[in-house]
Design a protein around this motif. Structure first.
Motif: not given
Length: 672
Positions: A621-628, A637-649
């Motif tokens: 039930k993943i519905d949101y991104i909490l971007d800090f 910086d441990n990455g998690y660049k996939g979240l940035d890519a989802l937002i950019t896309a």
């Protein structure tokens, strides 16, 4: 909330930590002061064991399993005390004909320590809702929320929150009970429990231990109380570094457990303390300390080795001398077997009760000479030299050696010193891993052990000074006589027209104030300042910033209760679970990533209806991104660049923001 508003929470916390254990102690026939001293350790055992037992009995976690187990144990204790006709208590009364002085001194010492320690921690925390901006606090605060959500506080299942196994949960159980009973925020309840443990449980344990070593003279109790507040290494350090709340609770219980160990061996300097009663009380308190953190139980085992060797050697000599011929041979053989068995047991426990080797990765931090100097000067991990404590400790070492009594205490001191020197300065090789891997090879954890063994020695030094001062005052205030003439008073006596007891009381007050002034200096002040920095909420705080906290507080009105968010746990976003009761995929920085969710976090960017990702998105039930963002707790910086890519896309729509903190609604796998 102000600290005054939090007063009811403190009352509940003291009740929770004292009443269950006190009930058991009184039922067992302990005197009131004895029962009070051991109550927090017994209560912790009851809470930790009740939390494990509750799921097996089909009970949700609440105060009811605690009350039920308290009733059962108190009933058993009462029955046992009636059967034994309370022999131990009767023996104790024989030596307590006039307990007023030592009881008053003990209570005064505990009160002084509570003020000294409590004031510093309250000032460092700042406000009841403040929280430690440190790595491990993500786990600890979320674990309390997890207990409240699941209704289970079992140490066997707590770590399922992260996808792992068991984890010692006694601290989390106590905090969760306070939250459910008092209705305060998790952070407030955590701070209240910590303050009560640091300012009451720890000093009372130190007083009990020091009395076990040196007896119940008022000077012993008062010195122990003041010295319990004299170290930056504990309790303040473990409320700052890590943050290591479970270790903190376990080490706060260790002094009374060590004292009970001495009672069980027959080494207590307090007349009338039964060895059998000491053994039974040990069985009652060891589970709680181990369920707070098992490393403290191993520390207790290590510290008990010297006094145990002393007792074993003495008893062995007496047994062998009292027998002859074949019986002597049999006794000697039995003693050898017992010794070998004990060594094997300790070796097995030393190899088993420890974290995985890969978790014990902390490096040495200083030279061996520096580490030895820090032990002597009570300045472990680069803290300022505690001059007052150091001088008293050196004097205490000298007086103990000169008297030839309680030499096993020096052995326990040497054990703690050795552990610290090895972890702080030895190379990262197998020997260091074997000796200190139990404590993750982490110097601050073993630095926190040093005050426990230093306090009795420093207390001996303080009492030695007081004894000499008392003799001087006695001579000065004594009436003088001239042969064949009326009584005359010495010149000094003219200025002291008081009863000797009043003079000693006044001098004692001055001595206590002087001891406080000598020990409340740079060492503890630096520890307090460091702790205050880690509890500060600001625009650039390392874990949660002011803007991020503001956004978190709005989440309950924006994110449905059953929805799940995804975020980078290293930037503090996972704490939305503790603060707002809204879940993320990872509830701790080191949580396992659920199967199928990795592309969301680290890429590659999935298609909108990607069959490799959508099953996980829908089941979780993943519905949101909490971007800090990418400002993380350790500055990496441990990455998690996939979240940035989802937002950019364009697969996420901005729902709310506060400064750089943002909440997005996912537009993925048919979600709207």
């Amino acid at each position: 909330m102000s600290w005054f508003d939090a007063a009811p929470q403190f009352v509940l916390a003291v009740t929770l930590l004292v009443i269950p254990g006190m009930a058991v102690g009184l039922a067992a026939g302990l005197r009131t002061m004895h029962a009070l001293a051991v109550a927090p350790a017994v209560s912790t055992s009851i809470v930790g064991v009740a939390a494990i037992a509750a799921p097996f009995l089909g009970l949700s976690w609440s105060i009811l399993p605690v009350l039920g187990l308290t009733f059962v144990i108190a009933s058993v204790a009462l029955f046992a005390s009636l059967v034994s006709k309370r022999r131990a208590s009767a023996v104790s009364r024989k030596f307590d004909d006039d307990p007023r002085y030592w009881m008053l001194a003990s209570l005064t010492a505990a009160a002084v320590a509570a003020v000294l320690v409590g004031r510093r921690i309250v000032d460092a925390v700042g406000s009841p809702e403040a929280f430690s901006q440190t790595f491990d606090n993500v786990f600890h605060l979320n674990a309390v929320r997890y207990i409240l959500d699941t209704g289970s506080g079992s140490s066997l299942t707590l770590n399922s929150m992260t996808g792992a196994g068991s984890y010692p949960a006694a601290w989390h159980d106590l905090v969760s009970l306070l939250v459910s009973m008092g209705g305060a925020e998790i952070t407030t309840s955590a701070n209240v429990i910590n303050i009560v443990v640091a300012s009451i449980v720890w000093p009372v344990g130190c007083i009990y231990l020091t009395q076990s070593v040196w007896g119940r003279k008022p000077a012993v109790s008062l010195a122990a109380g003041v010295l319990a507040a004299a170290f930056g290494a504990f309790p303040i350090s473990l409320l700052d570094f890590g943050v290591l709340y479970p270790n903190f609770l376990a080490l706060a219980l260790l002094p009374v457990v060590f004292g009970l160990g001495l009672d069980a061996l027959g080494l207590s300097a307090v007349p009338g303390r039964s060895k059998l009663l000491g053994v039974l009380l040990l069985l009652a308190v060891l589970p709680g300390m181990a369920l707070a953190h098992p490393s403290a139980a191993m520390a207790w085992l290590a510290l008990m080795i010297p006094p145990a060797i002393y007792v074993f050697s003495r008893k062995s000599v007496l047994l062998i001398r009292s027998t002859t011929g074949m019986r002597r041979t049999a006794v000697a053989g039995a003693l050898v077997l017992a010794l070998v068995g004990a060594v094997v047991l300790v070796r097995v426990l030393w190899g088993v009760v420890r974290p995985p080797a890969e978790a014990a990765f902390w490096p040495p931090v200083e030279s061996t000479g520096q580490a030895i100097g820090e032990v002597i000067s009570s300045s472990a991990i680069g803290r300022p030299v505690a001059w007052g404590v150091m001088l008293l400790t050196i004097l205490g070492l000298y007086l103990t050696l000169r008297s030839g009594q309680r030499l096993w205490l020096l052995g326990s001191y040497a054990v703690a010193a050795l552990l610290f020197v090895v972890v702080s300065s030895f190379p990262q090789e197998n020997f260091r891993l074997f000796v200190t891997g139990i404590w993750y090879n982490d110097p601050p954890r073993l630095a926190a052990l040093l005050p426990l063994v230093t306090i009795p020695l420093a207390c001996r030094g303080a009492v030695g000074i007081w004894d000499q001062l008392s003799l001087i005052l006695g001579r000065v205030n004594a009436p003088q006589h001239k042969s064949g003439s009326a009584r005359s008073v010495s010149p000094a006596g003219r200025f002291l027209p008081l009863k000797p007891s009043m003079v000693l009381v006044a001098a004692g007050l001055v001595a206590v104030v002087a001891l406080i002034a000598a020990t409340q200096r740079g060492n503890v002040s630096q520890a307090q300042a460091s702790m205050a920095a880690s509890y500060s909420l600001s625009d650039n705080a390392p874990l949660i910033s002011t803007d991020e906290m503001t956004l978190i507080k709005r989440l309950p009105g924006e994110v449905p209760k059953d929805a799940v968010m995804v975020g980078n746990p290293w930037n503090g976003s996972s704490l939305a679970y503790a603060f707002a009761d809204r879940k993320l995929v990872q509830l701790h920085i080191l949580s396992a990533v659920p199967e199928g969710a990795a592309p969301l976090l680290n890429g590659p960017t999935p298609a909108k209806d990607d069959p490799a990702v959508c099953p996980a998105v829908e089941s979780l039930k993943i519905d949101y991104i909490l971007d800090f963002g990418h400002r993380e707790v350790h500055g990496r910086d441990n990455g998690y660049k996939g979240l940035d890519a989802l937002i950019t896309a364009g697969m996420a729509t901005l729902e709310d923001s506060q400064g750089e903190a943002k909440l997005y609604k996912l537009d993925l796998c048919g979600s709207q």
